[in-house]
Write an enzyme that holds these catalytic residues in place. Structure first.
Site, PDB file in Angstrom:
ATOM      1  N   TYR A 132      48.249  61.818  -8.495  1.00  0.00           N
ATOM      2  CA  TYR A 132      48.209  60.822  -9.921  1.00  0.00           C
ATOM      3  C   TYR A 132      49.639  61.016 -10.417  1.00  0.00           C
ATOM      4  O   TYR A 132      49.786  59.415 -10.840  1.00  0.00           O
ATOM      5  CB  TYR A 132      47.225  61.484 -11.060  1.00  0.00           C
ATOM      6  CG  TYR A 132      46.798  60.706 -12.055  1.00  0.00           C
ATOM      7  CD1 TYR A 132      46.083  59.391 -11.939  1.00  0.00           C
ATOM      8  CD2 TYR A 132      47.609  61.160 -13.343  1.00  0.00           C
ATOM      9  CE1 TYR A 132      46.247  58.643 -13.108  1.00  0.00           C
ATOM     10  CE2 TYR A 132      47.348  60.215 -14.694  1.00  0.00           C
ATOM     11  CZ  TYR A 132      46.674  59.094 -14.383  1.00  0.00           C
ATOM     12  OH  TYR A 132      46.405  58.365 -15.345  1.00  0.00           O
ATOM     13  N   THR A 137      38.459  59.248 -23.446  1.00  0.00           N
ATOM     14  CA  THR A 137      37.532  58.190 -22.723  1.00  0.00           C
ATOM     15  C   THR A 137      36.921  58.763 -21.720  1.00  0.00           C
ATOM     16  O   THR A 137      36.693  60.029 -21.689  1.00  0.00           O
ATOM     17  CB  THR A 137      38.461  57.217 -22.227  1.00  0.00           C
ATOM     18  OG1 THR A 137      39.517  57.675 -21.123  1.00  0.00           O
ATOM     19  CG2 THR A 137      39.353  56.264 -23.055  1.00  0.00           C
ATOM     20  N   GLU A 138      36.427  57.960 -20.594  1.00  0.00           N
ATOM     21  CA  GLU A 138      35.632  58.636 -19.486  1.00  0.00           C
ATOM     22  C   GLU A 138      36.501  59.166 -18.452  1.00  0.00           C
ATOM     23  O   GLU A 138      36.273  59.896 -17.440  1.00  0.00           O
ATOM     24  CB  GLU A 138      34.634  57.783 -18.797  1.00  0.00           C
ATOM     25  CG  GLU A 138      33.459  57.590 -19.640  1.00  0.00           C
ATOM     26  CD  GLU A 138      32.426  56.470 -19.086  1.00  0.00           C
ATOM     27  OE1 GLU A 138      32.648  56.199 -17.834  1.00  0.00           O
ATOM     28  OE2 GLU A 138      31.722  55.859 -20.052  1.00  0.00           O
ATOM     29  N   ASN A 176      44.687  47.514 -15.804  1.00  0.00           N
ATOM     30  CA  ASN A 176      44.046  48.738 -16.658  1.00  0.00           C
ATOM     31  C   ASN A 176      43.342  49.447 -15.573  1.00  0.00           C
ATOM     32  O   ASN A 176      43.319  50.661 -15.627  1.00  0.00           O
ATOM     33  CB  ASN A 176      43.361  48.497 -17.820  1.00  0.00           C
ATOM     34  CG  ASN A 176      42.513  49.404 -18.308  1.00  0.00           C
ATOM     35  OD1 ASN A 176      42.857  50.453 -18.854  1.00  0.00           O
ATOM     36  ND2 ASN A 176      41.181  49.308 -18.091  1.00  0.00           N
ATOM     37  N   ALA A 215      37.237  46.835 -17.353  1.00  0.00           N
ATOM     38  CA  ALA A 215      36.839  46.534 -18.249  1.00  0.00           C
ATOM     39  C   ALA A 215      35.119  47.207 -19.011  1.00  0.00           C
ATOM     40  O   ALA A 215      34.980  47.168 -20.035  1.00  0.00           O
ATOM     41  CB  ALA A 215      36.372  45.161 -18.572  1.00  0.00           C
ATOM     42  N   GLY A 269      36.164  52.965 -21.619  1.00  0.00           N
ATOM     43  CA  GLY A 269      37.682  53.089 -22.174  1.00  0.00           C
ATOM     44  C   GLY A 269      38.315  52.053 -22.565  1.00  0.00           C
ATOM     45  O   GLY A 269      37.857  51.327 -23.458  1.00  0.00           O
TER      46      GLY A 269
HETATM   47  P1  NDP Z   1      37.709  55.077 -17.938  1.00  0.00           P
HETATM   48  O1  NDP Z   1      37.332  56.018 -16.959  1.00  0.00           O
HETATM   49  O2  NDP Z   1      37.204  55.209 -19.224  1.00  0.00           O
HETATM   50  O3  NDP Z   1      37.948  53.862 -17.446  1.00  0.00           O
HETATM   51  C1  NDP Z   1      38.358  53.390 -16.263  1.00  0.00           C
HETATM   52  C2  NDP Z   1      38.128  51.890 -15.872  1.00  0.00           C
HETATM   53  O4  NDP Z   1      38.695  51.521 -14.525  1.00  0.00           O
HETATM   54  C3  NDP Z   1      36.513  51.771 -15.893  1.00  0.00           C
HETATM   55  O5  NDP Z   1      36.268  50.331 -16.401  1.00  0.00           O
HETATM   56  C4  NDP Z   1      36.401  51.704 -14.184  1.00  0.00           C
HETATM   57  O6  NDP Z   1      35.218  50.732 -13.957  1.00  0.00           O
HETATM   58  C5  NDP Z   1      37.633  51.047 -13.748  1.00  0.00           C
HETATM   59  N1  NDP Z   1      37.876  51.044 -12.055  1.00  0.00           N
HETATM   60  C6  NDP Z   1      38.149  52.383 -11.799  1.00  0.00           C
HETATM   61  N2  NDP Z   1      38.388  52.069 -10.467  1.00  0.00           N
HETATM   62  C7  NDP Z   1      38.018  50.743 -10.123  1.00  0.00           C
HETATM   63  C8  NDP Z   1      38.103  50.045  -9.000  1.00  0.00           C
HETATM   64  N3  NDP Z   1      38.351  50.511  -7.912  1.00  0.00           N
HETATM   65  N4  NDP Z   1      37.960  48.704  -9.298  1.00  0.00           N
HETATM   66  C9  NDP Z   1      37.936  48.270 -10.580  1.00  0.00           C
HETATM   67  N5  NDP Z   1      37.838  48.828 -11.714  1.00  0.00           N
HETATM   68  C10 NDP Z   1      37.928  50.138 -11.643  1.00  0.00           C
HETATM   69  O7  NDP Z   1      39.425  55.641 -18.072  1.00  0.00           O
HETATM   70  P2  NDP Z   1      40.542  55.160 -19.178  1.00  0.00           P
HETATM   71  O8  NDP Z   1      40.045  53.837 -20.048  1.00  0.00           O
HETATM   72  O9  NDP Z   1      41.239  56.389 -19.796  1.00  0.00           O
HETATM   73  O10 NDP Z   1      41.635  54.576 -18.310  1.00  0.00           O
HETATM   74  C11 NDP Z   1      42.063  53.143 -18.116  1.00  0.00           C
HETATM   75  C12 NDP Z   1      43.770  53.348 -17.492  1.00  0.00           C
HETATM   76  O11 NDP Z   1      44.278  54.078 -18.337  1.00  0.00           O
HETATM   77  C13 NDP Z   1      43.473  54.018 -16.100  1.00  0.00           C
HETATM   78  O12 NDP Z   1      44.699  53.351 -15.415  1.00  0.00           O
HETATM   79  C14 NDP Z   1      44.205  55.473 -16.475  1.00  0.00           C
HETATM   80  O13 NDP Z   1      45.049  56.171 -15.541  1.00  0.00           O
HETATM   81  C15 NDP Z   1      44.998  55.162 -17.764  1.00  0.00           C
HETATM   82  N6  NDP Z   1      45.319  56.215 -18.627  1.00  0.00           N
HETATM   83  C16 NDP Z   1      44.546  56.795 -19.102  1.00  0.00           C
HETATM   84  C17 NDP Z   1      44.722  57.933 -20.126  1.00  0.00           C
HETATM   85  C18 NDP Z   1      43.794  58.711 -20.869  1.00  0.00           C
HETATM   86  O14 NDP Z   1      44.165  59.746 -21.350  1.00  0.00           O
HETATM   87  N7  NDP Z   1      42.613  58.375 -20.984  1.00  0.00           N
HETATM   88  C19 NDP Z   1      46.166  58.024 -20.319  1.00  0.00           C
HETATM   89  C20 NDP Z   1      47.088  57.325 -19.761  1.00  0.00           C
HETATM   90  C21 NDP Z   1      46.751  56.287 -18.772  1.00  0.00           C
HETATM   91  P3  NDP Z   1      34.226  50.801 -12.622  1.00  0.00           P
HETATM   92  O15 NDP Z   1      33.888  52.177 -12.692  1.00  0.00           O
HETATM   93  O16 NDP Z   1      32.804  50.122 -13.450  1.00  0.00           O
HETATM   94  O17 NDP Z   1      34.576  49.979 -11.720  1.00  0.00           O
HETATM   95  C1  8X3 Z   2      46.307  60.410 -18.433  1.00  0.00           C
HETATM   96  C2  8X3 Z   2      47.232  61.457 -19.220  1.00  0.00           C
HETATM   97  O1  8X3 Z   2      48.213  63.488 -19.482  1.00  0.00           O
HETATM   98  O2  8X3 Z   2      46.229  63.587 -18.109  1.00  0.00           O
HETATM   99  O3  8X3 Z   2      47.305  59.527 -17.670  1.00  0.00           O
HETATM  100  O4  8X3 Z   2      48.053  62.250 -17.297  1.00  0.00           O
HETATM  101  S1  8X3 Z   2      47.510  62.643 -18.239  1.00  0.00           S
END
Ligand code: NDP
Ligand code: 8X3
Length: 252
Positions: free
Chosen positions: A152, A187-188, A86, A9, A12
């Site tokens: 991934y 996002t990040e 997430n 949370a 992203g």
């Molecule tokens: P961000 O990097 O912006 O956010 C990722 C979040 O995951 C952060 O809040 C981070 O918090 C948390 N996180 C990572 N590792 C851990 C851990 N070990 N324990 C707890 N929290 C963790 O990325 P997104 O919001 O884009 O990604 C969210 C999800 O969406 C992911 O599962 C990603 O694979 C998926 N996704 C993203 C896409 C994109 O294009 N952005 C597309 C498709 C899927 P912290 O580091 O503070 O723990």
């Molecule tokens: C994140 C989107 O296309 O980089 O899951 O795999 S992609």
């Protein structure tokens, strides 16, 4: 009043989702490792919203941390109605023969094992209460592979398979299990994937309009607000300019 728990949370999708549900008046449990971000977010809320928010530092890779975070929830937060699995990441984008083993371990431990640990810890109470909704964040990367996606891709295909299997187990207990598979969302994510290389991260979204985290929060809200007899089970959500994992219309 309903309660949502969101993993990841601090950034992203997760950050946009906790913000959305706090504004809608839900009780919100927000988990991440970066507690400073969660604290800053909570401070930005109204006093009423703050009283309905519970932030916890949890690394989902650690099953003991997951169970003890749940055990320590105050009574009013302990009945989770909606779980958003997430937390996750991509680490690296390299061919399979040169990829970094630590990157692979981090992705498998977070995206797959972490999701399992959180689900295992939260679902028994949903089963006992005979109500609940779990939304797993998969990816287009779990629907189609792409070059250098290797581990991934494998973790997100695993989330896809796991979501189907979870639905089969939990359907007998009136629990909805859904998956959201986004394409490109700014996002990040890419900054993390490229180990902090901001230029490389920015190039992923160059000359196209990606989705934003709020688009995913909107979808989560829509899915959770469907009537109780409706489960929106699996959604692929893409920017209009993206047709597949590798086909993106960029403006030159
Ligand atoms: P961000 O990097 O912006 O956010 C990722 C979040 O995951 C952060 O809040 C981070 O918090 C948390 N996180 C990572 N590792 C851990 C851990 N070990 N324990 C707890 N929290 C963790 O990325 P997104 O919001 O884009 O990604 C969210 C999800 O969406 C992911 O599962 C990603 O694979 C998926 N996704 C993203 C896409 C994109 O294009 N952005 C597309 C498709 C899927 P912290 O580091 O503070 O723990
Ligand atoms: C994140 C989107 O296309 O980089 O899951 O795999 S992609």
């Amino acid at each position: 009043m309903k309660t949502i728990l969101v993993t990841g949370a601090s950034s992203g999708f997760g950050a946009a989702t906790v913000q959305r549900y706090a504004s809608e008046g839900w009780r919100v449990i927000a988990w991440a490792r970066r507690m400073d971000r969660l604290t800053d977010w909570k401070s930005s809320l109204s006093t009423t919203q703050q009283a309905l928010t519970w932030i916890q530092e949890v690394d989902v890779r650690d099953p003991k941390a997951v169970t003890s975070a749940i055990a320590s929830l105050p009574a009013e937060f302990s009945d989770v109605d909606l779980l958003i699995n997430n937390a996750g990441l991509a680490a690296g984008k390299d061919p399979v023969h040169t990829a970094n083993l630590d990157d692979w371990e981090r992705m498998i431990d977070t995206n797959l094992k972490g999701l399992l640990y959180v689900t295992r810890a939260i679902s028994p109470k949903m089963v006992a209460r005979k109500t609940g909704h779990i939304i797993n964040i998969g990816s287009i990367a779990g629907k189609e592979s792409y070059p250098e996606g290797n581990a991934y891709n494998a973790t997100k295909y695993a989330v896809d398979g796991l979501t189907r299997s979870m639905r089969m187990d939990l359907v007998h207990h009136n629990i909805r299990v859904s998956q959201i598979c986004p394409g490109m969302v700014e996002t990040e994510f890419s900054e993390v994937r490229f180990h902090g290389d901001q230029q490389k991260a920015a190039s992923v979204y160059a000359h196209m309009e990606p989705l934003q985290a709020e688009d995913i929060a909107d979808l989560i809200w829509y899915m959770s607000q469907a009537p109780a007899h409706v489960n929106i089970a699996d959604v692929l959500i893409l920017p209009t300019s993206q047709a597949s994992a590798t086909i993106v219309a960029r403006q030159s």
